[in-house]
Scaffold this active site. Sequence first.
Site, PDB file in Angstrom:
ATOM      1  N   ASP A 107      -8.055   0.212  -0.129  1.00 49.75           N
ATOM      2  CA  ASP A 107      -9.169   0.188  -1.056  1.00 49.75           C
ATOM      3  C   ASP A 107     -10.485   0.499  -0.352  1.00 49.75           C
ATOM      4  O   ASP A 107     -10.661   0.220   0.836  1.00 49.75           O
ATOM      5  CB  ASP A 107      -9.265  -1.180  -1.735  1.00 49.75           C
ATOM      6  CG  ASP A 107      -8.200  -1.360  -2.792  1.00 49.75           C
ATOM      7  OD1 ASP A 107      -8.221  -0.603  -3.780  1.00 49.75           O
ATOM      8  OD2 ASP A 107      -7.327  -2.240  -2.630  1.00 49.75           O
ATOM      9  N   GLU A 143      -4.454  -4.012 -15.106  1.00 49.37           N
ATOM     10  CA  GLU A 143      -3.896  -4.152 -13.767  1.00 49.37           C
ATOM     11  C   GLU A 143      -4.796  -5.168 -13.056  1.00 49.37           C
ATOM     12  O   GLU A 143      -5.948  -4.867 -12.736  1.00 49.37           O
ATOM     13  CB  GLU A 143      -3.903  -2.811 -13.041  1.00 49.37           C
ATOM     14  CG  GLU A 143      -3.235  -2.853 -11.679  1.00 49.37           C
ATOM     15  CD  GLU A 143      -3.252  -1.487 -10.998  1.00 49.37           C
ATOM     16  OE1 GLU A 143      -2.261  -0.753 -11.153  1.00 49.37           O
ATOM     17  OE2 GLU A 143      -4.261  -1.162 -10.340  1.00 49.37           O
TER      18      GLU A 143
END
Length: 246
Positions: free
Chosen positions: A40, A29
């Site tokens: 994140d 990914e």
Amino acid sequence: MFAPAGLHPVAAERRHLDQLAQAGADLFEVGLATEDAALDGPVIQAAYHRALRRGSALDAAVRAVEYAAGLRPTVVMTYWEPVRRHGPERLARLFADAGAAGVMVVDLPAYQAARWHDAATGAGLRTPRLIPRTTPDAGLPAAVAGASGWLYAPASTASTGYRGPLDIPAVTDFTQRLRAVSPLPVVSGVGISTPALAARVAPVVDAVVIGTPVVRALATDPDRAAEVTAAFAQALHTPASTETRA
């Protein structure tokens, strides 16, 4: 296995991808760097900012995908802002031509979903969708509409890099809720911070993506990234979790 594009010079990045594949990563990914990676944690945000300082994030991601796709099936993880800025149709075509199997836009706005899915499908890309665990049952059919490839069910409701305990029953329940509304495989990540936690999550889902532990190694001591990957791969490829992927 998640890896942010552009963190290192091209030759080093390719060497690291080779090492991760050899260590047991079954799928890559590739993260497209962006300034505002709101979902994140600090490790991946810092990696993105470092990549952005190196130059064009999109060019770096395309190069990374081209190489990674020659090693393992590869998907792209991005936020909507880069998609909006570069144009859904152009970005989808660039990644499809680079060899990506799909692109997941983690914060895809509902009002842009149809346009993005049309652009990606037209380019031959799968469109995985991240589904927040807080999504009510009534909202799940709309949340998974247009998704292809798989559904991403975060193991934690925190941002990436969370290192605390995981509520495995909650992950199990959410996975069952997703399977009730979609035949797509369910993939999990976020908060799977140790091989032991990976082994606990693996039987609940169809695949596991490991991110921050590998990114931390890539950013601070790249030679350790393969060792970290191997530890997670070993935990995931046990008799109790033969359907999982690192």
